[in-house]
Design a protein around this motif. Structure first.
Motif, PDB file in Angstrom:
ATOM      1  N   ILE A 185      27.634  50.014  38.908  1.00 14.61           N
ATOM      2  CA  ILE A 185      29.086  49.852  38.960  1.00 14.61           C
ATOM      3  C   ILE A 185      29.681  50.076  37.584  1.00 14.61           C
ATOM      4  CG2 ILE A 185      30.978  48.294  39.569  1.00 14.61           C
ATOM      5  CD1 ILE A 185      29.003  46.814  41.399  1.00 14.61           C
ATOM      6  N   ARG A 186      30.662  50.939  37.491  1.00 14.53           N
ATOM      7  CA  ARG A 186      31.274  51.316  36.220  1.00 14.53           C
ATOM      8  C   ARG A 186      32.477  50.424  35.925  1.00 14.53           C
ATOM      9  NH1 ARG A 186      30.757  56.505  34.490  1.00 14.53           N
ATOM     10  NH2 ARG A 186      32.117  55.750  32.823  1.00 14.53           N
ATOM     11  N   PHE A 187      32.198  49.188  35.532  1.00 16.37           N
ATOM     12  CA  PHE A 187      33.295  48.279  35.213  1.00 16.37           C
ATOM     13  C   PHE A 187      34.117  48.767  34.022  1.00 16.37           C
ATOM     14  CE2 PHE A 187      30.441  45.345  37.521  1.00 16.37           C
ATOM     15  CZ  PHE A 187      31.347  44.816  38.416  1.00 16.37           C
ATOM     16  N   ASP A 188      33.535  49.656  33.207  1.00 14.93           N
ATOM     17  CA  ASP A 188      34.251  50.146  32.024  1.00 14.93           C
ATOM     18  C   ASP A 188      35.476  50.971  32.374  1.00 14.93           C
ATOM     19  OD1 ASP A 188      32.042  51.934  32.912  1.00 14.93           O
ATOM     20  OD2 ASP A 188      32.958  53.311  31.470  1.00 14.93           O
ATOM     21  N   VAL A 189      35.557  51.527  33.607  1.00 18.38           N
ATOM     22  CA  VAL A 189      36.717  52.350  33.960  1.00 18.38           C
ATOM     23  C   VAL A 189      37.848  51.529  34.561  1.00 18.38           C
ATOM     24  CG1 VAL A 189      35.201  54.327  34.329  1.00 18.38           C
ATOM     25  CG2 VAL A 189      35.936  52.963  36.300  1.00 18.38           C
ATOM     26  N   GLY A 190      37.606  50.243  34.798  1.00 16.72           N
ATOM     27  CA  GLY A 190      38.642  49.404  35.381  1.00 16.72           C
ATOM     28  C   GLY A 190      38.715  49.556  36.895  1.00 16.72           C
ATOM     29  N   TRP A 191      39.625  48.805  37.510  1.00 18.33           N
ATOM     30  CA  TRP A 191      39.725  48.736  38.958  1.00 18.33           C
ATOM     31  C   TRP A 191      40.644  49.805  39.550  1.00 18.33           C
ATOM     32  CZ3 TRP A 191      36.753  45.657  42.021  1.00 18.33           C
ATOM     33  CH2 TRP A 191      36.009  44.657  41.367  1.00 18.33           C
ATOM     34  N   ARG A 192      41.374  50.515  38.713  1.00 20.17           N
ATOM     35  CA  ARG A 192      42.350  51.474  39.242  1.00 20.17           C
ATOM     36  C   ARG A 192      41.995  52.921  38.926  1.00 20.17           C
ATOM     37  NH1 ARG A 192      48.278  48.609  38.132  1.00 20.17           N
ATOM     38  NH2 ARG A 192      47.820  46.672  39.274  1.00 20.17           N
ATOM     39  N   GLY A 205      36.105  47.975  47.660  1.00 19.22           N
ATOM     40  CA  GLY A 205      36.802  47.215  48.692  1.00 19.22           C
ATOM     41  C   GLY A 205      36.948  45.736  48.389  1.00 19.22           C
ATOM     42  N   VAL A 206      36.824  45.348  47.128  1.00 19.58           N
ATOM     43  CA  VAL A 206      36.984  43.939  46.750  1.00 19.58           C
ATOM     44  C   VAL A 206      38.472  43.611  46.659  1.00 19.58           C
ATOM     45  CG1 VAL A 206      36.486  42.195  44.998  1.00 19.58           C
ATOM     46  CG2 VAL A 206      34.820  44.010  45.478  1.00 19.58           C
ATOM     47  N   GLN A 211      38.634  40.161  42.400  1.00 14.81           N
ATOM     48  CA  GLN A 211      38.080  41.142  41.475  1.00 14.81           C
ATOM     49  C   GLN A 211      37.589  40.525  40.159  1.00 14.81           C
ATOM     50  OE1 GLN A 211      41.096  44.180  41.214  1.00 14.81           O
ATOM     51  NE2 GLN A 211      40.672  44.948  43.281  1.00 14.81           N
ATOM     52  N   PRO A 212      38.348  39.614  39.520  1.00 15.29           N
ATOM     53  CA  PRO A 212      37.825  39.012  38.279  1.00 15.29           C
ATOM     54  C   PRO A 212      36.531  38.239  38.508  1.00 15.29           C
ATOM     55  CG  PRO A 212      40.195  38.659  38.461  1.00 15.29           C
ATOM     56  CD  PRO A 212      39.743  39.193  39.784  1.00 15.29           C
ATOM     57  N   PHE A 213      36.446  37.506  39.617  1.00 16.73           N
ATOM     58  CA  PHE A 213      35.233  36.758  39.926  1.00 16.73           C
ATOM     59  C   PHE A 213      34.060  37.694  40.139  1.00 16.73           C
ATOM     60  CE2 PHE A 213      32.492  35.141  43.405  1.00 16.73           C
ATOM     61  CZ  PHE A 213      31.901  34.081  42.729  1.00 16.73           C
ATOM     62  N   LEU A 216      32.662  39.102  36.921  1.00 12.77           N
ATOM     63  CA  LEU A 216      31.866  38.136  36.160  1.00 12.77           C
ATOM     64  C   LEU A 216      30.434  38.032  36.704  1.00 12.77           C
ATOM     65  CD1 LEU A 216      34.460  35.259  35.621  1.00 12.77           C
ATOM     66  CD2 LEU A 216      33.499  36.774  33.871  1.00 12.77           C
ATOM     67  N   LEU A 217      30.283  38.313  37.996  1.00  9.93           N
ATOM     68  CA  LEU A 217      28.965  38.179  38.605  1.00  9.93           C
ATOM     69  C   LEU A 217      27.961  39.184  38.071  1.00  9.93           C
ATOM     70  CD1 LEU A 217      29.857  37.522  42.352  1.00  9.93           C
ATOM     71  CD2 LEU A 217      28.866  35.905  40.721  1.00  9.93           C
ATOM     72  N   ARG A 218      28.414  40.190  37.333  1.00 12.13           N
ATOM     73  CA  ARG A 218      27.454  41.149  36.775  1.00 12.13           C
ATOM     74  C   ARG A 218      26.583  40.507  35.703  1.00 12.13           C
ATOM     75  NH1 ARG A 218      32.356  42.584  34.282  1.00 12.13           N
ATOM     76  NH2 ARG A 218      32.276  43.087  32.037  1.00 12.13           N
TER      77      ARG A 218
END
Length: 354
Positions: A185-192, A205-206, A211-213, A216-218
């Motif tokens: 999962i590429r959290f570095d690109v953000g959710w949008r 689909g979160v 989304q913040p929770f 954090l689970l990573r």
């Protein structure tokens, strides 16, 4: 036979790259010489026989081959695909020899750019009618080693959902599987935003409040503590059980021998045809293979607990007899995902030698 024009060749190769992969990474390079397309793995060889990662790789490679052939059919051509054609070259995964046969275009090629994984929680109905069922059955039947089962009868779905929830929960409980899941999962690109490789978070689909929770689970140190309070069970329910319970259709693709590479490869071709046929009917699909893959006899060496591997294998044996599960999926109707995983351009993969 005249060579494919550069424009048509790029169309065929781009279609191949639009095939699905487990984490939106195609780990291969493409060589073209005369009328032969060779696909070489970046790694020296595939994972060993019995590995669930080998199954994933072969299913994805089968989808690549099927997209190649479908795209060729647009131009009246066909490709003879040879899996692992040269034992002396372990990284030569696939050789496709293009032939002029005057084949009729397969209409499935039109759905290649529209196919995508949809991970929204709720898929709606109505259920498929008889004609749609027949169309999807026919798409899979192109490769008879694959067996398609629909798990829509209430008692059967209940049994399978229990297996799926247990396997998906393990992905959040097990540190090896947790790393495998979140590293894609590429959290570095953000959710949008989208990305060309890996999974953009916005495609998962979160729901926005969660989304913040989820991000954090990573961090395994946090996930491990939360799992003491049953977080993995909650996540297995939300990510798998609930979406599959609500979906109009739950399906399974199986083969007779999980150790036969050609059968697994062909199941990838069948699954891609099924997915494209469903897309052509306006339906969306999400692969959910964990409960099938973790039955592989080599799964224990890949971090799957022995008890889970054994229990899943025994349960599927009771349901399928001697057949081996390869791919589970849910299907229904839903709006197109706002963010769909991108693909790197053809030139990033191509080693053109003509």
């Amino acid at each position: 036979m005249d060579k494919l024009s550069q424009e048509r060749l790029r169309f065929v190769l781009q279609s191949a790259l639009l095939a699905p992969s487990a984490d939106n990474h195609h780990r291969f390079r493409i060589q073209v010489r005369d009328q032969v397309i060779a696909i070489r793995g970046i790694e020296t060889r595939l994972p060993p026989v019995g590995s669930y990662k080998r199954v994933l790789a072969l299913v994805s490679l089968g989808a690549v081959a099927e997209n190649l052939n479908l795209a060729l059919s647009r131009f009246g051509l066909a490709g003879d695909a040879l899996l692992l054609p040269d034992p002396a070259q372990a990284n030569l995964l696939l050789r496709v020899v293009i032939n002029a046969r005057g084949v009729a275009p397969d209409p499935l090629w039109k759905s290649i750019p529209e196919r995508h994984t949809n991970r929204q929680v709720r898929f709606s109905g109505p259920a498929m009618n008889a004609a749609e069922h027949a169309d999807l059955d026919s798409a899979v039947a192109a490769y008879p080693t694959s067996k398609l089962m629909w798990l829509d009868e209430a008692a059967l779905r209940k049994r399978v959902l229990g297996l799926m929830r247990r396997a998906e929960s393990e992905r959040f409980r097990n540190p090896v599987l947790h790393e495998e899941l979140f590293s894609a999962i590429r959290f570095d690109v953000g959710w949008r935003n989208n990305c060309l490789e890996g999974l953009p978070p916005g495609s998962l689909g979160v729901e926005a409040p969660l989304q913040p929770f989820f991000a954090l689970l990573r961090h395994w140190s946090l996930a491990r503590v939360l799992n003491l309070f049953g977080a993995h069970q909650m996540l297995g329910f939300r990510s798998c059980y609930l979406p599959c319970r609500l979906a109009p259709h739950l399906g399974l693709l199986a083969v007779s021998d999980a150790d036969d590479s050609q059968s697994i490869f062909d199941s990838g071709r069948s699954f891609q045809r099924l997915w494209l046929a469903a897309t052509g009917h306006g339906r969306v699909l999400q692969p959910m293979p964990a409960a099938a893959l973790y039955t592989c006899r080599g799964a224990r060496a890949e971090g799957i607990p022995a008890a889970l591997q054994r229990d899943l294998a025994d349960a599927w044996k009771g349901l399928l007899g001697g057949a081996a599960p390869v791919m589970l999926f849910r299907m229904g109707l839903a709006r197109r995902s706002a963010i769909v995983s991108g693909r790197r351009p053809v030139d990033d993969y191509l080693e053109l030698r003509q």
